[in-house]
Write a protein that holds these residues in place. Structure first.
Motif, PDB file in Angstrom:
ATOM      1  N   ILE A  21     -20.024 -23.839 -15.703  1.00 31.09           N
ATOM      2  CA  ILE A  21     -20.499 -25.007 -16.434  1.00 31.09           C
ATOM      3  C   ILE A  21     -19.423 -26.090 -16.467  1.00 31.09           C
ATOM      4  CG2 ILE A  21     -19.795 -24.342 -18.778  1.00 31.09           C
ATOM      5  CD1 ILE A  21     -23.169 -25.906 -17.712  1.00 31.09           C
ATOM      6  N   THR A 169     -20.327 -25.091 -23.391  1.00 31.43           N
ATOM      7  CA  THR A 169     -21.529 -25.833 -23.003  1.00 31.43           C
ATOM      8  C   THR A 169     -22.000 -26.738 -24.131  1.00 31.43           C
ATOM      9  OG1 THR A 169     -22.206 -24.045 -21.510  1.00 31.43           O
ATOM     10  CG2 THR A 169     -23.911 -25.605 -22.182  1.00 31.43           C
ATOM     11  N   ILE A 173     -22.610 -30.760 -23.844  1.00 31.10           N
ATOM     12  CA  ILE A 173     -23.871 -31.425 -24.198  1.00 31.10           C
ATOM     13  C   ILE A 173     -23.584 -32.621 -25.101  1.00 31.10           C
ATOM     14  CG2 ILE A 173     -26.021 -31.174 -25.506  1.00 31.10           C
ATOM     15  CD1 ILE A 173     -26.103 -28.242 -24.491  1.00 31.10           C
ATOM     16  N   LEU A 306     -30.192 -24.094 -26.856  1.00 33.98           N
ATOM     17  CA  LEU A 306     -30.228 -24.575 -25.473  1.00 33.98           C
ATOM     18  C   LEU A 306     -29.127 -23.924 -24.646  1.00 33.98           C
ATOM     19  CD1 LEU A 306     -31.243 -26.424 -23.234  1.00 33.98           C
ATOM     20  CD2 LEU A 306     -29.799 -28.261 -24.182  1.00 33.98           C
ATOM     21  N   ALA A 307     -27.904 -23.894 -25.181  1.00 37.39           N
ATOM     22  CA  ALA A 307     -26.790 -23.283 -24.454  1.00 37.39           C
ATOM     23  C   ALA A 307     -27.022 -21.792 -24.238  1.00 37.39           C
ATOM     24  CB  ALA A 307     -25.483 -23.520 -25.202  1.00 37.39           C
ATOM     25  N   THR A 308     -27.583 -21.124 -25.242  1.00 35.26           N
ATOM     26  CA  THR A 308     -27.898 -19.697 -25.116  1.00 35.26           C
ATOM     27  C   THR A 308     -28.956 -19.473 -24.050  1.00 35.26           C
ATOM     28  OG1 THR A 308     -27.360 -19.318 -27.449  1.00 35.26           O
ATOM     29  CG2 THR A 308     -28.705 -17.657 -26.357  1.00 35.26           C
ATOM     30  N   MET A 310     -29.579 -21.418 -21.480  1.00 30.05           N
ATOM     31  CA  MET A 310     -28.941 -21.678 -20.188  1.00 30.05           C
ATOM     32  C   MET A 310     -28.180 -20.446 -19.703  1.00 30.05           C
ATOM     33  SD  MET A 310     -27.581 -25.544 -20.970  1.00 30.05           S
ATOM     34  CE  MET A 310     -26.559 -25.684 -19.516  1.00 30.05           C
ATOM     35  N   TYR A 311     -27.487 -19.794 -20.619  1.00 28.19           N
ATOM     36  CA  TYR A 311     -26.731 -18.592 -20.241  1.00 28.19           C
ATOM     37  C   TYR A 311     -27.678 -17.482 -19.778  1.00 28.19           C
ATOM     38  CZ  TYR A 311     -23.593 -14.610 -20.419  1.00 28.19           C
ATOM     39  OH  TYR A 311     -22.872 -13.497 -20.079  1.00 28.19           O
ATOM     40  N   ARG A 313     -30.736 -17.750 -18.596  1.00 30.49           N
ATOM     41  CA  ARG A 313     -31.461 -18.098 -17.370  1.00 30.49           C
ATOM     42  C   ARG A 313     -30.553 -18.105 -16.152  1.00 30.49           C
ATOM     43  NH1 ARG A 313     -36.367 -20.899 -18.189  1.00 30.49           N
ATOM     44  NH2 ARG A 313     -37.492 -19.773 -19.849  1.00 30.49           N
ATOM     45  N   TRP A 314     -29.330 -18.588 -16.328  1.00 30.57           N
ATOM     46  CA  TRP A 314     -28.435 -18.762 -15.188  1.00 30.57           C
ATOM     47  C   TRP A 314     -27.517 -17.576 -14.953  1.00 30.57           C
ATOM     48  CZ3 TRP A 314     -26.436 -24.458 -16.196  1.00 30.57           C
ATOM     49  CH2 TRP A 314     -27.536 -25.325 -16.156  1.00 30.57           C
TER      50      TRP A 314
END
Length: 324
Positions: A21, A169, A173, A306-308, A310-311, A313-314
């Motif tokens: 990130i 992250t 943001i 959102l950051a969670t 992203m983690y 999913r990615w």
């Protein structure tokens, strides 16, 4: 403790989530530098600094691959978090080019509260008995983060990568928002327009005034206080007329409290008084408008989620795992 620090972990050849990130943010801001190159103050140096950060990242990866253990993993993570001290003032290099929006936020503040809460708060509580606790809370911002990060490292290593990613992250943001929405806060805007206009409820637009002027209003309160002077010294070194809305001090510290609550309720209770003082201090020392702090509190929960997400999913599988 020594055995845990040097306990071997799977080396892997990839990037940690937090490094990924960080490189993405590095790339996005590099593109922005190239787009704004003719207007920026020192774009060449900024590009070289970004290249240096990339080089440092891969040097640390090499170190970790040579000595794959918890300590070198910790170093990789903490270096990326420490670089936030570079990325924060970096936002000013972008938003200084755009028209300042403090006049909008000061006007909204006046319309909602019929006063400037940051001014009234400091007038109401000028003594050392208020000034020192509030400044202590404000100064505790980074120590509070460090305490929670180290606690996860020592007691919940399996979650360590995730919380480092979520924390960094979340900062990024907020930083992207700060780049696009230039608000400096009362401690910069009020001395720029003069307190006579503030008292008259007149909040003029000042355009790109902060492109060439960065005068910082000394904080209110007991000026001989220990924590007062610590905050003043830290602001003189790292503060810029940027990042007022929403308050990342409130937003990030709220996220840190969520992390503390999830791992150890007792830790959260210990940190809570410092958290409350920090949130109050953002307005008391005039670093933020009250609406900055309120929106910082509200957005913290969305940014954390959102950051969670992203983690998850990615980075479904953590880059490093404990070797059994």
């Amino acid at each position: 403790m020594e055995l845990k620090l040097f306990e071997r972990v799977e080396s892997g050849k990839g990037l940690f989530a937090v490094e990924s990130i960080s490189l993405i943010y590095n790339a996005l801001t590099t593109i922005l530098i190239l787009l704004l190159y003719p207007r920026m103050d020192h774009p060449g140096m900024m590009l070289l600094e970004r290249l240096g950060i990339v080089a440092l990242t891969f040097v640390l990866i090499y170190l970790y691959q040579a000595f794959p253990c918890r300590l070198t993993a910790f170093i990789r993570m903490v270096v990326q978090m420490s670089l936030l001290a570079y990325w924060y003032p970096d936002t000013f290099e972008f938003n200084r080019l755009f028209p300042n929006l403090d006049y909008v936020f000061a006007s909204v503040e006046q319309a909602i509260f019929h006063c400037q809460p940051s001014v009234e708060f400091s007038k109401l509580c000028p003594s050392m008995w208020f000034s020192e606790p509030f400044n202590m809370g404000y100064f505790f911002y980074y120590p509070m983060m460090l305490i929670v990060v180290v606690y996860y490292f020592l007691t919940r290593f399996e979650w360590f990568e995730k919380i480092c990613f979520v924390l960094v992250t979340s900062f990024f943001i907020y930083y992207l928002f700060y780049i696009l929405v230039p608000v400096a806060g009362p401690q910069f805007y009020f001395p720029a327009i003069g307190m006579d206009k503030v008292n008259a409820c007149d909040f003029p637009a000042i355009g790109d005034y902060f492109n060439d002027n960065t005068f910082l209003l000394p904080g209110p309160g007991y000026e001989h206080g220990f924590f007062y002077n610590l905050v003043e010294a830290s602001q003189e070194v790292g503060e810029r007329p940027t990042a007022a809305f929403p308050s990342s001090h409130v937003g990030i510290s709220t996220i840190v409290m969520i992390m503390a609550w999830r791992v150890n309720r007792k830790l959260a209770y210990i940190l809570f008084p410092f958290y409350v003082l920090l949130c109050c201090a953002t307005v008391y020392i005039q670093a933020h408008y009250l609406i900055d702090s309120l929106v910082g509190l509200i957005t913290a929960f969305f940014v954390y989620q959102l950051a969670t997400l992203m983690y998850k999913r990615w980075f479904i599988s953590p880059v490093f795992k404990r070797m059994y």
